[in-house]
Design a protein around this motif. Structure first.
Motif, PDB file in Angstrom:
ATOM      1  N   THR A 159      17.186  -8.486   1.853  1.00 10.66           N
ATOM      2  CA  THR A 159      16.464  -8.978   0.676  1.00 10.66           C
ATOM      3  C   THR A 159      16.303 -10.494   0.719  1.00 10.66           C
ATOM      4  OG1 THR A 159      18.562  -9.141  -0.548  1.00 10.66           O
ATOM      5  CG2 THR A 159      17.321  -7.081  -0.763  1.00 10.66           C
ATOM      6  N   ALA A 160      16.793 -11.114   1.783  1.00 12.68           N
ATOM      7  CA  ALA A 160      16.807 -12.575   1.858  1.00 12.68           C
ATOM      8  C   ALA A 160      15.916 -13.101   2.970  1.00 12.68           C
ATOM      9  CB  ALA A 160      18.241 -13.065   2.070  1.00 12.68           C
ATOM     10  N   TRP A 161      14.986 -12.299   3.488  1.00 19.16           N
ATOM     11  CA  TRP A 161      14.148 -12.776   4.588  1.00 19.16           C
ATOM     12  C   TRP A 161      12.956 -13.595   4.107  1.00 19.16           C
ATOM     13  CZ3 TRP A 161       9.040 -11.210   4.926  1.00 19.16           C
ATOM     14  CH2 TRP A 161       8.665 -10.103   4.166  1.00 19.16           C
ATOM     15  N   GLY A 162      12.690 -13.589   2.776  1.00 21.17           N
ATOM     16  CA  GLY A 162      11.644 -14.441   2.222  1.00 21.17           C
ATOM     17  C   GLY A 162      10.396 -13.732   1.775  1.00 21.17           C
ATOM     18  N   GLY A 163      10.374 -12.400   1.805  1.00 27.30           N
ATOM     19  CA  GLY A 163       9.200 -11.648   1.387  1.00 27.30           C
ATOM     20  C   GLY A 163       9.596 -10.397   0.619  1.00 27.30           C
ATOM     21  N   GLN A 164       8.618  -9.538   0.386  1.00 26.17           N
ATOM     22  CA  GLN A 164       8.851  -8.317  -0.373  1.00 26.17           C
ATOM     23  C   GLN A 164       9.284  -7.184   0.550  1.00 26.17           C
ATOM     24  OE1 GLN A 164       5.287  -7.476  -2.560  1.00 26.17           O
ATOM     25  NE2 GLN A 164       5.569  -9.160  -3.998  1.00 26.17           N
ATOM     26  N   GLY A 165      10.087  -6.290  -0.022  1.00 23.58           N
ATOM     27  CA  GLY A 165      10.549  -5.132   0.725  1.00 23.58           C
ATOM     28  C   GLY A 165      11.768  -5.438   1.570  1.00 23.58           C
ATOM     29  N   LEU A 166      12.449  -4.373   1.987  1.00 23.19           N
ATOM     30  CA  LEU A 166      13.647  -4.525   2.803  1.00 23.19           C
ATOM     31  C   LEU A 166      13.320  -4.669   4.289  1.00 23.19           C
ATOM     32  CD1 LEU A 166      15.971  -1.867   1.080  1.00 23.19           C
ATOM     33  CD2 LEU A 166      15.879  -4.340   0.698  1.00 23.19           C
ATOM     34  N   LEU A 167      12.156  -4.165   4.695  1.00 27.53           N
ATOM     35  CA  LEU A 167      11.762  -4.252   6.098  1.00 27.53           C
ATOM     36  C   LEU A 167      10.559  -5.157   6.308  1.00 27.53           C
ATOM     37  CD1 LEU A 167      12.105  -0.519   7.260  1.00 27.53           C
ATOM     38  CD2 LEU A 167      13.832  -2.327   7.264  1.00 27.53           C
ATOM     39  N   GLY A 168       9.801  -5.430   5.261  1.00 29.55           N
ATOM     40  CA  GLY A 168       8.614  -6.255   5.405  1.00 29.55           C
ATOM     41  C   GLY A 168       7.453  -5.518   6.054  1.00 29.55           C
ATOM     42  N   VAL A 169       7.334  -4.197   5.798  1.00 30.65           N
ATOM     43  CA  VAL A 169       6.242  -3.409   6.369  1.00 30.65           C
ATOM     44  C   VAL A 169       5.604  -2.574   5.259  1.00 30.65           C
ATOM     45  CG1 VAL A 169       7.338  -3.302   8.640  1.00 30.65           C
ATOM     46  CG2 VAL A 169       7.772  -1.478   6.981  1.00 30.65           C
ATOM     47  N   SER A 170       4.323  -2.251   5.446  1.00 32.00           N
ATOM     48  CA  SER A 170       3.626  -1.322   4.560  1.00 32.00           C
ATOM     49  C   SER A 170       3.511   0.016   5.288  1.00 32.00           C
ATOM     50  CB  SER A 170       2.231  -1.850   4.208  1.00 32.00           C
ATOM     51  OG  SER A 170       2.322  -3.099   3.549  1.00 32.00           O
ATOM     52  N   ILE A 171       3.851   1.119   4.589  1.00 28.85           N
ATOM     53  CA  ILE A 171       3.888   2.427   5.229  1.00 28.85           C
ATOM     54  C   ILE A 171       3.116   3.452   4.400  1.00 28.85           C
ATOM     55  CG2 ILE A 171       6.074   2.006   6.415  1.00 28.85           C
ATOM     56  CD1 ILE A 171       7.491   3.545   4.190  1.00 28.85           C
ATOM     57  N   ARG A 172       2.733   4.536   5.062  1.00 25.72           N
ATOM     58  CA  ARG A 172       2.052   5.655   4.410  1.00 25.72           C
ATOM     59  C   ARG A 172       2.473   6.930   5.130  1.00 25.72           C
ATOM     60  NH1 ARG A 172      -4.146   5.552   5.221  1.00 25.72           N
ATOM     61  NH2 ARG A 172      -3.445   6.134   7.313  1.00 25.72           N
ATOM     62  N   PHE A 173       2.873   7.923   4.353  1.00 24.55           N
ATOM     63  CA  PHE A 173       3.323   9.174   4.952  1.00 24.55           C
ATOM     64  C   PHE A 173       2.104  10.016   5.357  1.00 24.55           C
ATOM     65  CE2 PHE A 173       4.755  13.583   4.916  1.00 24.55           C
ATOM     66  CZ  PHE A 173       5.908  13.490   5.690  1.00 24.55           C
ATOM     67  N   CYS A 174       2.073  10.405   6.635  1.00 20.88           N
ATOM     68  CA  CYS A 174       0.963  11.194   7.142  1.00 20.88           C
ATOM     69  C   CYS A 174       1.382  11.847   8.459  1.00 20.88           C
ATOM     70  CB  CYS A 174      -0.298  10.361   7.325  1.00 20.88           C
ATOM     71  SG  CYS A 174      -0.091   9.017   8.506  1.00 20.88           S
ATOM     72  N   SER A 175       0.475  12.570   9.053  1.00 23.24           N
ATOM     73  CA  SER A 175       0.722  13.209  10.343  1.00 23.24           C
ATOM     74  C   SER A 175       0.276  12.292  11.469  1.00 23.24           C
ATOM     75  CB  SER A 175      -0.032  14.539  10.441  1.00 23.24           C
ATOM     76  OG  SER A 175       0.086  15.080  11.750  1.00 23.24           O
ATOM     77  N   PHE A 176       1.099  12.231  12.518  1.00 23.82           N
ATOM     78  CA  PHE A 176       0.729  11.417  13.678  1.00 23.82           C
ATOM     79  C   PHE A 176       0.099  12.259  14.779  1.00 23.82           C
ATOM     80  CE2 PHE A 176       5.299  12.400  13.979  1.00 23.82           C
ATOM     81  CZ  PHE A 176       5.335  13.116  15.166  1.00 23.82           C
ATOM     82  N   GLU A 177      -0.139  13.533  14.519  1.00 27.59           N
ATOM     83  CA  GLU A 177      -0.782  14.377  15.517  1.00 27.59           C
ATOM     84  C   GLU A 177      -2.242  13.932  15.690  1.00 27.59           C
ATOM     85  OE1 GLU A 177      -1.251  19.124  16.601  1.00 27.59           O
ATOM     86  OE2 GLU A 177      -0.914  18.512  14.532  1.00 27.59           O
ATOM     87  N   GLY A 178      -2.624  13.617  16.908  1.00 30.59           N
ATOM     88  CA  GLY A 178      -3.978  13.160  17.181  1.00 30.59           C
ATOM     89  C   GLY A 178      -4.260  11.770  16.675  1.00 30.59           C
ATOM     90  N   ALA A 179      -3.187  10.973  16.406  1.00 30.91           N
ATOM     91  CA  ALA A 179      -3.405   9.618  15.879  1.00 30.91           C
ATOM     92  C   ALA A 179      -4.147   8.743  16.878  1.00 30.91           C
ATOM     93  CB  ALA A 179      -2.063   8.987  15.516  1.00 30.91           C
ATOM     94  N   ASN A 180      -3.902   8.972  18.181  1.00 33.49           N
ATOM     95  CA  ASN A 180      -4.586   8.148  19.181  1.00 33.49           C
ATOM     96  C   ASN A 180      -6.047   8.536  19.358  1.00 33.49           C
ATOM     97  OD1 ASN A 180      -3.809  10.619  20.271  1.00 33.49           O
ATOM     98  ND2 ASN A 180      -3.830   9.833  22.367  1.00 33.49           N
ATOM     99  N   GLU A 181      -6.462   9.623  18.689  1.00 31.33           N
ATOM    100  CA  GLU A 181      -7.866  10.044  18.796  1.00 31.33           C
ATOM    101  C   GLU A 181      -8.740   9.415  17.731  1.00 31.33           C
ATOM    102  OE1 GLU A 181      -7.829  14.255  18.597  1.00 31.33           O
ATOM    103  OE2 GLU A 181      -6.544  14.517  20.370  1.00 31.33           O
ATOM    104  N   ASN A 182      -8.135   8.978  16.641  1.00 29.15           N
ATOM    105  CA  ASN A 182      -8.914   8.443  15.519  1.00 29.15           C
ATOM    106  C   ASN A 182      -9.155   6.941  15.709  1.00 29.15           C
ATOM    107  OD1 ASN A 182      -8.976  10.965  14.205  1.00 29.15           O
ATOM    108  ND2 ASN A 182      -6.939  10.583  13.305  1.00 29.15           N
ATOM    109  N   VAL A 183      -9.875   6.615  16.752  1.00 29.22           N
ATOM    110  CA  VAL A 183     -10.256   5.231  17.028  1.00 29.22           C
ATOM    111  C   VAL A 183     -11.745   5.200  17.347  1.00 29.22           C
ATOM    112  CG1 VAL A 183      -7.963   4.539  17.826  1.00 29.22           C
ATOM    113  CG2 VAL A 183      -9.632   5.427  19.467  1.00 29.22           C
ATOM    114  N   TRP A 184     -12.364   4.067  17.071  1.00 28.13           N
ATOM    115  CA  TRP A 184     -13.789   3.886  17.304  1.00 28.13           C
ATOM    116  C   TRP A 184     -13.964   2.687  18.233  1.00 28.13           C
ATOM    117  CZ3 TRP A 184     -11.501   5.773  13.091  1.00 28.13           C
ATOM    118  CH2 TRP A 184     -12.047   6.933  12.514  1.00 28.13           C
ATOM    119  N   HIS A 185     -14.533   2.938  19.399  1.00 30.56           N
ATOM    120  CA  HIS A 185     -14.662   1.925  20.437  1.00 30.56           C
ATOM    121  C   HIS A 185     -15.912   1.081  20.204  1.00 30.56           C
ATOM    122  CE1 HIS A 185     -14.748   1.072  25.078  1.00 30.56           C
ATOM    123  NE2 HIS A 185     -14.327   0.043  24.370  1.00 30.56           N
TER     124      HIS A 185
END
Length: 349
Positions: A88-114
Motif C-alpha cells: 500500500t506504500a508504492w505510491g499508487g492505487q491498488g496492492l499490485l498496481g494493475v487493472s484486471i478483468r476476469f475472462c477466458s484466455f482460450e484463443g487470446a492470441n487469436e484476437n489481434v488485428w495486424h
C-alpha cells in the motif's frame, strides 16, 4: 480446448484475470507483468477460475509479504511463476498496481488485428501506427470477434478512439489515440490495411519477460560516509586518543604527485630555527684611487680598498681622519730610477 491440459494449469480450465494495464513503479511493474498478454490463473496454490473475492482477500492478508502468482502468457503460450509483494506504500492505487478483468484466455492470441500498409496523411499515419509491425490487441471495450473492432471504429467516426497496440520490433505495448474519418481523402476510415486470422497473429516469443530490478534505496549512514571528506593523499589521519598527530607526507608520495626528482628526498623532520642565516652587513672600507704614468705605456689607474676595521682603535686627527677632506698620498715608493709618478692627491671614501 486442450490448451489448459497441455499447459498444466493448476485446477485446469481456461479462465483467469486478464491484466489490462500495469502502472509503472508498481509491484506488478517490478514483477515483470505484461499488459494484455498475461493472465493471473492462481495465487498461493489457489486456482482463480471464478470471479470472486479470493484474489483480493489473499492479497490483503499478505500485504508486505511475498506471494507466488501463476501467470499464463498468450504471447509465449506458456505458464510461469512470479513472485510479488502486495503493498500500500508504492505510491499508487491498488496492492499490485494493475487493472484486471476476469475472462477466458482460450484463443487470446487469436484476437489481434495486424496493421498492414499505412497510407501517408491518413488518420493511421497521424496516430503513429507502423506498417506490418503493429498489432491492435485491445481497446476500452471487449474485442472477441473479427467484427468487434470494425464496429468500434464506425461508432467513433470523427471522435477520438483509444486502442492498445503491440509492436513486434520493440516487443512492447503502447496506447494509441486515433480519430476515424471516412472523408480523410482516400479509402477507409483509418487509412491502413487490417489483417485478421491465423496468418496475422503475433509471432510467438520463446522467452518470458524478466522482472525489472527495483531502484536501490539510499542508506542515510552510507550517504554520509560517501560525502565525508577523504584524508589527504599520503597523510596520517588525526588521532582520536586526545593527542594530535601531525601528518607527514612521505617522499614517495611527493614523487608520485610532482614527478621524480634527482635530488635527495625531503627529510621527515624539519629542524627548527632559521633555514637561511640573515646576511651580514658588508664593510665597504675606504677606497683609494691613484693614476700612474709609465714611459711607453698608456696611463694606468691603481685602486685599493682598506677596511675600516683596521682603523679601529687609532686616534687620528682631522688631517688623517678617513672621513675628513682629501689629503695628499705619499707615492715615494714609485720615485725610483726610470720611473716617474704624478700624484693627484685624490682620495675618496
Amino acid at each position: 480446448m486442450g490448451a489448459s491440459q497441455s499447459l498444466n494449469i493448476p485446477g485446469g480450465g481456461t479462465e483467469g484475470y486478464h491484466i489490462l494495464r500495469v502502472i509503472e513503479g508498481s509491484p506488478g511493474y517490478y514483477a515483470g507483468l505484461e499488459a494484455f498478454f498475461d493472465f493471473i490463473v492462481a495465487i498461493e496454490n489457489t486456482r482463480l477460475d471464478q470471479d470472486n473475492e479470493n484474489l483480493k482477500n489473499i492479497l490483503k492478508s499478505n500485504i508486505g509479504k511475498e506471494v507466488n502468482l501463476v501467470i499464463y502468457s498468450s504471447k509465449t503460450q506458456s505458464v510461469r511463476e512470479v513472485k510479488i509483494t502486495p503493498s500500500t506504500a508504492w505510491g499508487g492505487q491498488g496492492l499490485l498496481g494493475v487493472s484486471i478483468r476476469f475472462c477466458s484466455f482460450e484463443g487470446a492470441n487469436e484476437n489481434v488485428w495486424h496493421i498492414l500498409e499505412v497510407s501517408p496523411n491518413s488518420p493511421a499515419s497521424a496516430a503513429g501506427l507502423h506498417s506490418f509491425s503493429d498489432y491492435i490487441i485491445g481497446a476500452d471495450s471487449v474485442l472477441h470477434e473479427t467484427e468487434d473492432l470494425f464496429s468500434l471504429i464506425e461508432s467513433h467516426e470523427n471522435r477520438p478512439l483509444k486502442l492498445y497496440v503491440y509492436n513486434d520490433d520493440a516487443d512492447s505495448c503502447r496506447e494509441v489515440v486515433i480519430v476515424p474519418n471516412s472523408k480523410w481523402g482516400d479509402e477507409g476510415s483509418l487509412g491502413c490495411g487490417i489483417g485478421y486470422g491465423y496468418l496475422h497473429r503475433i509471432p510467438r516469443k520463446n522467452r518470458p519477460p524478466k522482472p525489472i530490478p527495483r531502484p536501490v534505496e539510499k542508506d542515510i549512514d552510507t550517504e554520509k560516509m560517501s560525502t565525508s571528506k577523504a584524508p589527504e593523499l599520503g597523510s596520517t589521519p588525526l588521532s582520536t586518543s586526545g593527542t594530535t598527530t601531525v601528518p607527514v607526507i612521505q617522499p614517495s608520495v611527493l614523487q608520485a604527485t610532482f614527478g621524480a626528482s634527482k635530488e635527495e628526498p625531503l627529510p621527515q623532520e624539519v629542524p627548527t630555527g632559521h633555514l637561511i642565516e640573515p646576511l651580514k652587513e658588508v664593510d665597504p672600507g675606504i677606497s683609494v684611487v691613484t693614476p700612474i704614468n709609465l714611459p711607453g705605456l698608456p696611463p694606468l689607474t691603481v685602486s685599493a680598498s682598506v677596511p675600516t676595521s683596521t682603523l679601529e682603535g687609532l686616534k687620528l686627527d682631522d688631517e688623517h681622519n678617513p672621513y675628513s677632506p682629501p689629503v695628499p698620498i705619499d707615492l715615494s715608493i714609485f720615485n725610483q730610477p726610470g720611473l716617474s709618478s704624478t700624484s693627484s692627491n685624490y682620495a675618496s671614501s
